[in-house]
Design an enzyme around this catalytic site. Structure first.
Site, PDB file in Angstrom:
ATOM      1  N   ARG A   1      41.251  32.914  32.967  1.00  0.00           N
ATOM      2  CA  ARG A   1      39.952  32.416  32.475  1.00  0.00           C
ATOM      3  C   ARG A   1      40.196  31.548  31.235  1.00  0.00           C
ATOM      4  O   ARG A   1      40.344  32.063  30.134  1.00  0.00           O
ATOM      5  CB  ARG A   1      39.032  33.589  32.122  1.00  0.00           C
ATOM      6  CG  ARG A   1      38.777  34.496  33.301  1.00  0.00           C
ATOM      7  CD  ARG A   1      37.855  35.656  32.972  1.00  0.00           C
ATOM      8  NE  ARG A   1      37.970  36.667  34.010  1.00  0.00           N
ATOM      9  CZ  ARG A   1      37.382  36.604  35.205  1.00  0.00           C
ATOM     10  NH1 ARG A   1      36.584  35.591  35.488  1.00  0.00           N
ATOM     11  NH2 ARG A   1      37.559  37.557  36.105  1.00  0.00           N
TER      12      ARG A   1
ATOM     13  N   CYS B   1      33.846  37.035  37.893  1.00  0.00           N
ATOM     14  CA  CYS B   1      33.592  35.591  37.992  1.00  0.00           C
ATOM     15  C   CYS B   1      32.139  35.305  38.335  1.00  0.00           C
ATOM     16  O   CYS B   1      31.549  34.337  37.842  1.00  0.00           O
ATOM     17  CB  CYS B   1      34.500  34.961  39.044  1.00  0.00           C
ATOM     18  SG  CYS B   1      36.250  35.087  38.664  1.00  0.00           S
TER      19      CYS B   1
HETATM   20  C1  BEZ Z   1      36.812  39.256  39.032  1.00  0.00           C
HETATM   21  O1  BEZ Z   1      36.194  40.317  39.134  1.00  0.00           O
HETATM   22  O2  BEZ Z   1      36.243  38.186  38.820  1.00  0.00           O
HETATM   23  C2  BEZ Z   1      38.304  39.282  39.165  1.00  0.00           C
HETATM   24  C3  BEZ Z   1      38.975  40.414  38.769  1.00  0.00           C
HETATM   25  C4  BEZ Z   1      40.347  40.432  38.891  1.00  0.00           C
HETATM   26  C5  BEZ Z   1      41.038  39.340  39.416  1.00  0.00           C
HETATM   27  C6  BEZ Z   1      40.343  38.214  39.780  1.00  0.00           C
HETATM   28  C7  BEZ Z   1      38.966  38.175  39.657  1.00  0.00           C
END
Ligand code: BEZ
Length: 224
Positions: free
Chosen positions: A135, A58
């Site tokens: 997402r 993110c």
């Molecule tokens: C992330 O790295 O943004 C992420 C990875 C897995 C679940 C939620 C966020």
């Protein structure tokens, strides 16, 4: 918005907004104050969700969205972020991104702790997570019609070239009443709407288009 799905033990299923329908309006608390989606009528809006603040994928996406913000502004597009996090978490994360990566986040980020907007837009896909939004990218036009939707899972960051390409494709399609071939990029030829009568199909090869078949013709667009 919920409907009862009778086939699956009467469990409520979210109604996911569909392309071609009016994007559901909402009011929300954001890092730039309270907003209402309909206040952006007249602009394109990209409403995108991320699973959680202070997570690695993110963070890379937020920096990437911030970096295309100027290009989006030139195209009359407003970015709006969202996650199921608090306002204080958003503020702390945005400040950390500035401190560590030197990037300002110029767009509002919705603090959707009660999942109101996430539920309205079907951003929770329980197979991935019951507590975090996947997402999503919702492309909403100036009349508030939902024009394209992209979903990515938790572990794959989105491609900003594709975000810009979809905006360019939708805006060009609207302006010139054409369609876009696979892998279209601005400057490439576009697809002429196919004829709808046998006479028009017969005429097609004499109309000066790049003629592949009567139903598949391309043309150049005027350069600006
Ligand atoms: C992330 O790295 O943004 C992420 C990875 C897995 C679940 C939620 C966020």
């Amino acid at each position: 918005m919920m409907v009862w799905n009778m086939e699956e033990k009467c469990e409520p299923k979210p109604v996911i907004p569909r392309i071609g329908e009016t994007a559901p309006d909402f009011e929300a608390v954001t890092t730039k104050g309270k907003i209402k989606l309909s206040d952006y009528r007249g602009k394109w809006v990209i409403l995108f969700s991320h699973p959680a603040d202070f997570t690695p994928v993110c963070t890379t996406e937020f920096v990437a969205f911030a970096k295309i913000n100027d290009e989006l502004t030139k195209r009359n597009v407003q970015l709006i972020g969202l996650s199921i996090d608090s306002l204080y978490s958003h503020i702390a994360w945005i400040r950390r991104i500035k401190e560590k990566l030197g990037v300002d986040i110029p767009f509002p980020v919705i603090a959707d702790l009660d999942m109101k907007v996430a539920t309205l837009y079907g951003m929770i896909h329980p197979g991935e997570s019951t507590t975090a939004a996947i997402r999503c990218v919702f492309f909403i036009d100036p009349e508030m019609t939902l024009r394209a939707v992209v979903y990515y899972p938790l572990n794959v960051g989105r491609n900003m070239d594709e975000v810009l390409r979809v905006v360019d494709a939708l805006q060009t399609a609207d302006k010139y009443k054409v369609a876009m071939p696979a892998n279209w990029r601005p400057g490439d030829k576009v697809i002429v709407p196919p004829p709808t009568t046998t006479d028009a199909a017969e005429q097609r090869q004499h109309e000066g288009f790049e003629y592949i078949d009567w139903f598949l013709c391309k043309k150049e667009l005027p350069t600006k």
